[in-house]
Design a protein around this motif. Sequence first.
Motif, PDB file in Angstrom:
ATOM      1  N   TYR A   1       0.806  -1.214   0.000  1.00  0.00           N
ATOM      2  CA  TYR A   1       0.000   0.000   0.000  1.00  0.00           C
ATOM      3  C   TYR A   1       0.842   1.268   0.000  1.00  0.00           C
ATOM      4  O   TYR A   1       0.632   2.150  -0.835  1.00  0.00           O
ATOM      5  CB  TYR A   1      -0.937  -0.028   1.222  1.00  0.00           C
ATOM      6  CG  TYR A   1      -1.783   1.208   1.368  1.00  0.00           C
ATOM      7  CD1 TYR A   1      -3.049   1.272   0.785  1.00  0.00           C
ATOM      8  CD2 TYR A   1      -1.344   2.317   2.093  1.00  0.00           C
ATOM      9  CE1 TYR A   1      -3.835   2.406   0.916  1.00  0.00           C
ATOM     10  CE2 TYR A   1      -2.120   3.455   2.223  1.00  0.00           C
ATOM     11  CZ  TYR A   1      -3.362   3.485   1.641  1.00  0.00           C
ATOM     12  OH  TYR A   1      -4.132   4.611   1.761  1.00  0.00           O
ATOM     13  N   GLU A   2       1.759   1.402   0.941  1.00  0.00           N
ATOM     14  CA  GLU A   2       2.521   2.652   1.087  1.00  0.00           C
ATOM     15  C   GLU A   2       3.358   2.969  -0.151  1.00  0.00           C
ATOM     16  O   GLU A   2       3.452   4.132  -0.549  1.00  0.00           O
ATOM     17  CB  GLU A   2       3.389   2.636   2.342  1.00  0.00           C
ATOM     18  CG  GLU A   2       2.600   2.828   3.623  1.00  0.00           C
ATOM     19  CD  GLU A   2       1.811   4.142   3.698  1.00  0.00           C
ATOM     20  OE1 GLU A   2       2.279   5.170   3.151  1.00  0.00           O
ATOM     21  OE2 GLU A   2       0.715   4.139   4.289  1.00  0.00           O
TER      22      GLU A   2
ATOM     23  N   TYR B   1      -1.217  -7.471  -0.568  1.00  0.00           N
ATOM     24  CA  TYR B   1      -0.205  -7.756   0.453  1.00  0.00           C
ATOM     25  C   TYR B   1      -0.664  -7.274   1.826  1.00  0.00           C
ATOM     26  O   TYR B   1      -0.639  -8.024   2.807  1.00  0.00           O
ATOM     27  CB  TYR B   1       1.131  -7.102   0.084  1.00  0.00           C
ATOM     28  CG  TYR B   1       2.140  -7.190   1.205  1.00  0.00           C
ATOM     29  CD1 TYR B   1       2.922  -8.324   1.366  1.00  0.00           C
ATOM     30  CD2 TYR B   1       2.276  -6.157   2.130  1.00  0.00           C
ATOM     31  CE1 TYR B   1       3.836  -8.424   2.415  1.00  0.00           C
ATOM     32  CE2 TYR B   1       3.182  -6.247   3.178  1.00  0.00           C
ATOM     33  CZ  TYR B   1       3.947  -7.383   3.316  1.00  0.00           C
ATOM     34  OH  TYR B   1       4.833  -7.479   4.353  1.00  0.00           O
ATOM     35  N   ASP B   2      -1.097  -6.032   1.920  1.00  0.00           N
ATOM     36  CA  ASP B   2      -1.504  -5.455   3.204  1.00  0.00           C
ATOM     37  C   ASP B   2      -2.740  -6.153   3.762  1.00  0.00           C
ATOM     38  O   ASP B   2      -2.845  -6.368   4.970  1.00  0.00           O
ATOM     39  CB  ASP B   2      -1.758  -3.959   3.047  1.00  0.00           C
ATOM     40  CG  ASP B   2      -0.499  -3.227   2.634  1.00  0.00           C
ATOM     41  OD1 ASP B   2       0.209  -2.713   3.510  1.00  0.00           O
ATOM     42  OD2 ASP B   2      -0.210  -3.198   1.417  1.00  0.00           O
ATOM     43  N   TYR B   3      -3.680  -6.505   2.882  1.00  0.00           N
ATOM     44  CA  TYR B   3      -4.894  -7.209   3.301  1.00  0.00           C
ATOM     45  C   TYR B   3      -4.535  -8.527   3.983  1.00  0.00           C
ATOM     46  O   TYR B   3      -4.988  -8.798   5.102  1.00  0.00           O
ATOM     47  CB  TYR B   3      -5.793  -7.454   2.077  1.00  0.00           C
ATOM     48  CG  TYR B   3      -7.004  -8.289   2.356  1.00  0.00           C
ATOM     49  CD1 TYR B   3      -8.121  -7.731   2.971  1.00  0.00           C
ATOM     50  CD2 TYR B   3      -7.043  -9.633   2.001  1.00  0.00           C
ATOM     51  CE1 TYR B   3      -9.250  -8.502   3.231  1.00  0.00           C
ATOM     52  CE2 TYR B   3      -8.162 -10.407   2.247  1.00  0.00           C
ATOM     53  CZ  TYR B   3      -9.261  -9.840   2.873  1.00  0.00           C
ATOM     54  OH  TYR B   3     -10.384 -10.606   3.129  1.00  0.00           O
ATOM     55  N   TYR B   4      -3.697  -9.330   3.327  1.00  0.00           N
ATOM     56  CA  TYR B   4      -3.345 -10.623   3.907  1.00  0.00           C
ATOM     57  C   TYR B   4      -2.355 -10.502   5.061  1.00  0.00           C
ATOM     58  O   TYR B   4      -2.352 -11.334   5.971  1.00  0.00           O
ATOM     59  CB  TYR B   4      -2.830 -11.581   2.826  1.00  0.00           C
ATOM     60  CG  TYR B   4      -3.963 -12.146   2.003  1.00  0.00           C
ATOM     61  CD1 TYR B   4      -5.018 -12.815   2.610  1.00  0.00           C
ATOM     62  CD2 TYR B   4      -3.990 -12.004   0.623  1.00  0.00           C
ATOM     63  CE1 TYR B   4      -6.070 -13.317   1.866  1.00  0.00           C
ATOM     64  CE2 TYR B   4      -5.037 -12.505  -0.128  1.00  0.00           C
ATOM     65  CZ  TYR B   4      -6.074 -13.163   0.501  1.00  0.00           C
ATOM     66  OH  TYR B   4      -7.115 -13.664  -0.233  1.00  0.00           O
ATOM     67  N   ASP B   5      -1.527  -9.465   5.061  1.00  0.00           N
ATOM     68  CA  ASP B   5      -0.616  -9.251   6.178  1.00  0.00           C
ATOM     69  C   ASP B   5      -1.409  -9.001   7.461  1.00  0.00           C
ATOM     70  O   ASP B   5      -1.086  -9.554   8.520  1.00  0.00           O
ATOM     71  CB  ASP B   5       0.323  -8.081   5.884  1.00  0.00           C
ATOM     72  CG  ASP B   5       1.487  -8.000   6.855  1.00  0.00           C
ATOM     73  OD1 ASP B   5       2.021  -9.067   7.259  1.00  0.00           O
ATOM     74  OD2 ASP B   5       1.877  -6.871   7.218  1.00  0.00           O
ATOM     75  N   LYS B   6      -2.476  -8.206   7.372  1.00  0.00           N
ATOM     76  CA  LYS B   6      -3.329  -7.940   8.540  1.00  0.00           C
ATOM     77  C   LYS B   6      -4.013  -9.211   9.041  1.00  0.00           C
ATOM     78  O   LYS B   6      -4.314  -9.335  10.224  1.00  0.00           O
ATOM     79  CB  LYS B   6      -4.371  -6.884   8.215  1.00  0.00           C
ATOM     80  CG  LYS B   6      -3.797  -5.493   8.106  1.00  0.00           C
ATOM     81  CD  LYS B   6      -4.850  -4.479   7.744  1.00  0.00           C
ATOM     82  CE  LYS B   6      -4.223  -3.121   7.500  1.00  0.00           C
ATOM     83  NZ  LYS B   6      -5.140  -2.149   6.940  1.00  0.00           N
ATOM     84  N   LEU B   7      -4.265 -10.139   8.134  1.00  0.00           N
ATOM     85  CA  LEU B   7      -4.899 -11.408   8.519  1.00  0.00           C
ATOM     86  C   LEU B   7      -3.883 -12.458   8.971  1.00  0.00           C
ATOM     87  O   LEU B   7      -4.266 -13.577   9.318  1.00  0.00           O
ATOM     88  CB  LEU B   7      -5.709 -11.966   7.340  1.00  0.00           C
ATOM     89  CG  LEU B   7      -6.913 -11.137   6.887  1.00  0.00           C
ATOM     90  CD1 LEU B   7      -7.541 -11.754   5.641  1.00  0.00           C
ATOM     91  CD2 LEU B   7      -7.944 -11.018   8.007  1.00  0.00           C
ATOM     92  N   GLY B   8      -2.602 -12.107   8.927  1.00  0.00           N
ATOM     93  CA  GLY B   8      -1.561 -13.048   9.329  1.00  0.00           C
ATOM     94  C   GLY B   8      -1.310 -14.148   8.316  1.00  0.00           C
ATOM     95  O   GLY B   8      -0.805 -15.213   8.661  1.00  0.00           O
ATOM     96  N   LYS B   9      -1.620 -13.903   7.064  1.00  0.00           N
ATOM     97  CA  LYS B   9      -1.478 -14.924   6.019  1.00  0.00           C
ATOM     98  C   LYS B   9      -0.239 -14.727   5.152  1.00  0.00           C
ATOM     99  O   LYS B   9      -0.049 -15.441   4.171  1.00  0.00           O
ATOM    100  CB  LYS B   9      -2.718 -14.940   5.132  1.00  0.00           C
ATOM    101  CG  LYS B   9      -4.009 -15.129   5.891  1.00  0.00           C
ATOM    102  CD  LYS B   9      -4.672 -16.394   5.538  1.00  0.00           C
ATOM    103  CE  LYS B   9      -5.974 -16.515   6.310  1.00  0.00           C
ATOM    104  NZ  LYS B   9      -6.239 -17.862   6.658  1.00  0.00           N
TER     105      LYS B   9
END
Length: 156
Positions: A43-44, A64-72
């Motif tokens: 995102y950034e 990337y950010d979506y799945y990073d927040k979900l721990g995936k």
Amino acid sequence: MSKIRIGLDFHGVIDTNPHYFKEFCSAAISIGWEIFIITGGPYEKVKTLLEKWQIPYSEIFAIYDYYDKLGKVKKEGEKFFVDAELWNTIKGKYCKDNKIDVQIDDSGIYGNGFSTPYCHFDENSKSCTLQNGLTLDFTKPVAETLNLIAQRLANF
């Protein structure tokens, strides 16, 4: 023209011709349409380049950010990994959930996960083809391309 929500991929679409997409996004937003940057991310980095190039948008969705927040996201040094099935289908799900009218993207594999119109962008010709076989040419004047999008979406 009625309000239309366009999804644009960043890598392989916007970054192939930032000047054109600055004009395209500005014109679309000026007539009340919404532009969603739907990209792998992060995102950034995408946001920084959009601001540098002065490309307006309504929202950014970064896989990337979506799945990073979900721990995936699995990270190994500078590299990261997300399950291919998750990665390859989330753009289609995002477009459906957010009522995106068309996604313009350079990756053919994502198109398999879409129920909304998907326009497969070719960097060499600067055009994309919708599932119904109709082509949008991003070398034409922006107003002409926007009119074609409105007309072609009416056929879906």
